[in-house]
Design an enzyme around this catalytic site. Structure first.
Site, PDB file in Angstrom:
ATOM      1  N   GLY A 170       5.004 -22.952  -4.701  1.00 56.64           N
ATOM      2  CA  GLY A 170       3.927 -23.216  -5.645  1.00 56.64           C
ATOM      3  C   GLY A 170       3.901 -22.185  -6.755  1.00 56.64           C
ATOM      4  N   ILE A 172       2.601 -19.165  -6.881  1.00 50.74           N
ATOM      5  CA  ILE A 172       2.900 -17.798  -6.465  1.00 50.74           C
ATOM      6  C   ILE A 172       4.357 -17.661  -6.052  1.00 50.74           C
ATOM      7  CG2 ILE A 172       2.367 -16.025  -4.746  1.00 50.74           C
ATOM      8  CD1 ILE A 172      -0.512 -17.186  -4.702  1.00 50.74           C
ATOM      9  N   ARG A 252      -1.770 -16.335   4.352  1.00 46.95           N
ATOM     10  CA  ARG A 252      -2.892 -16.251   5.288  1.00 46.95           C
ATOM     11  C   ARG A 252      -2.412 -15.540   6.546  1.00 46.95           C
ATOM     12  NH1 ARG A 252      -5.519 -17.188   1.503  1.00 46.95           N
ATOM     13  NH2 ARG A 252      -7.193 -18.749   1.213  1.00 46.95           N
ATOM     14  N   GLU A 281     -10.105 -10.309   9.631  1.00 43.19           N
ATOM     15  CA  GLU A 281     -10.450  -9.516   8.452  1.00 43.19           C
ATOM     16  C   GLU A 281     -11.955  -9.239   8.439  1.00 43.19           C
ATOM     17  OE1 GLU A 281      -8.974 -11.485   4.950  1.00 43.19           O
ATOM     18  OE2 GLU A 281      -6.917 -11.537   5.695  1.00 43.19           O
ATOM     19  N   HIS A 300      -6.636  -7.836   1.593  1.00 44.28           N
ATOM     20  CA  HIS A 300      -6.795  -9.189   1.040  1.00 44.28           C
ATOM     21  C   HIS A 300      -7.269  -9.099  -0.411  1.00 44.28           C
ATOM     22  CE1 HIS A 300      -7.527 -13.635   2.312  1.00 44.28           C
ATOM     23  NE2 HIS A 300      -7.086 -13.538   1.061  1.00 44.28           N
ATOM     24  N   ALA A 302      -4.811  -8.937  -3.166  1.00 40.60           N
ATOM     25  CA  ALA A 302      -3.678  -9.115  -4.077  1.00 40.60           C
ATOM     26  C   ALA A 302      -4.077  -9.839  -5.354  1.00 40.60           C
ATOM     27  CB  ALA A 302      -2.558  -9.882  -3.374  1.00 40.60           C
TER      28      ALA A 302
END
Length: 336
Positions: A170, A172, A252, A281, A300, A302
């Protein structure tokens, strides 16, 4: 009762002129309802909510499975709106528990897919490059105030000529592949639909992963969480990787069997890992990942970027115009 869109006061103030122009050109009357966590909304005002924007300023402070107080109040209001028709999200993924009631109600949902691709991909590349160049060693030495050149017996391999398997082709994954190709890395993408993609030397179906892992130097996870990808990377597949391979997870935490990953890192089978996401998390203080010597971590975060926030707001404004015109939305989720 006038139809309204629920948005934060901050977004309403920052984009006041654009909002006013969009609503002035709308084919029907549509109002802005400011979201404020401590405000009281009458039943009539709640019934008038037709659309809502879960913006980054409302989301801020939310963890993977837990909502901030501001977000909790927002979702309580959204879930109580009987005439809600459209929901614009801040995130690209749909796996957060807060989204599930709206999905079950059949509400029209559009995600922010692509708005965070640049910073997330940069983090993934930065983590991979730091691991490939031995930065964990130098960071530990710096904390000890120790001058510690890498010995010849531990010299890192050149990155050029290595192979990266990127799960997810995708926004990213494509940006990561572009960066790696520029550095001479062979890029192989895995996706559900097999078709050629720019910056990938090869694109295969997800079922090809087992055959690729033995020749994979870098396994990069940039895919959505689904039943197909949950624990995709387990102990068996980690063992298929050659000794000295590296892992990057910016997708994830649940895509990886975390206990198996810890074992592979502790044994020295893996060169190292860059992790932005985790099974739980915030990451518990007792997790061995905090102290493993070849692990780089970010909380988490980025996607953290002023550009991400701006692109998300601009996407909402484009979609608001499209929604009022009755058109298909950018990032609209297909039902079924």
């Amino acid at each position: 009762m006038n139809a309204s869109i629920l948005i934060s006061r901050r977004i309403a103030d920052e984009y006041q002129e654009v909002l006013a122009d969009i609503l002035a050109r709308a084919p029907r009357r549509f109002e802005v309802l400011h979201y404020e966590p401590g405000a009281h909304y009458t039943a009539g005002r709640i019934a008038g909510i037709e659309a809502a924007f879960y913006s980054r300023d409302i989301w801020e402070g939310t963890q993977a499975k837990h909502r901030s107080p501001e977000a909790q109040a927002f979702w309580s209001l959204v879930d109580a709106a009987p005439n809600l028709r459209w929901l614009q999200l801040v995130s690209a993924g749909l796996d957060h528990p807060a989204y599930q009631p709206s999905k079950q109600r059949g509400i029209r949902i559009s995600t922010a897919a692509g708005t965070n691709a640049e910073p997330v991909a940069l983090n993934g590349l930065a983590g991979l490059l730091m691991l490939s160049r031995g930065f964990p060693h130098w960071l530990r030495a710096q904390q000890r105030r120790e001058w510690a050149p890498i010995r010849d017996s531990d010299l890192p391999r050149d990155l050029g000529g290595q192979t990266a398997v990127i799960v997810g082709v995708g926004h990213i994954g494509t940006r990561i592949a572009r960066g790696l190709q520029a550095l001479g890395v062979r890029t192989i993408g895995l996706r559900r639909q097999v078709q050629r993609a720019e910056f990938f030397d090869e694109v295969l179906g997800l079922e090809a992963i087992d055959g690729l892992l033995p020749r994979c130097d870098w396994l990069v996870l940039a895919c959505p969480l689904s039943e197909q990808t949950r624990h995709l990377v387990n102990a068996r597949r980690l063992a298929l990787l050659p000794r000295g391979a590296g892992l990057v997870n910016i997708a994830r935490g649940e895509i990886v069997d975390e206990a198996a990953l810890i074992a592979a890192l502790a044994s020295g089978h893996l060169l190292g890992a860059y992790l932005d996401v985790f099974a739980q998390e915030p990451l518990p203080p007792e997790s061995p990942l905090w102290s493993l010597p070849h692990v780089l971590m970010t909380p988490h975060s980025a996607s953290a970027s002023l550009g991400t926030r701006q692109r998300g707001a601009e996407l909402f404004l484009r979609n608001l115009r499209l929604y009022l015109q009755g058109d298909t939305l950018e990032g609209e989720v297909t039902r079924g």
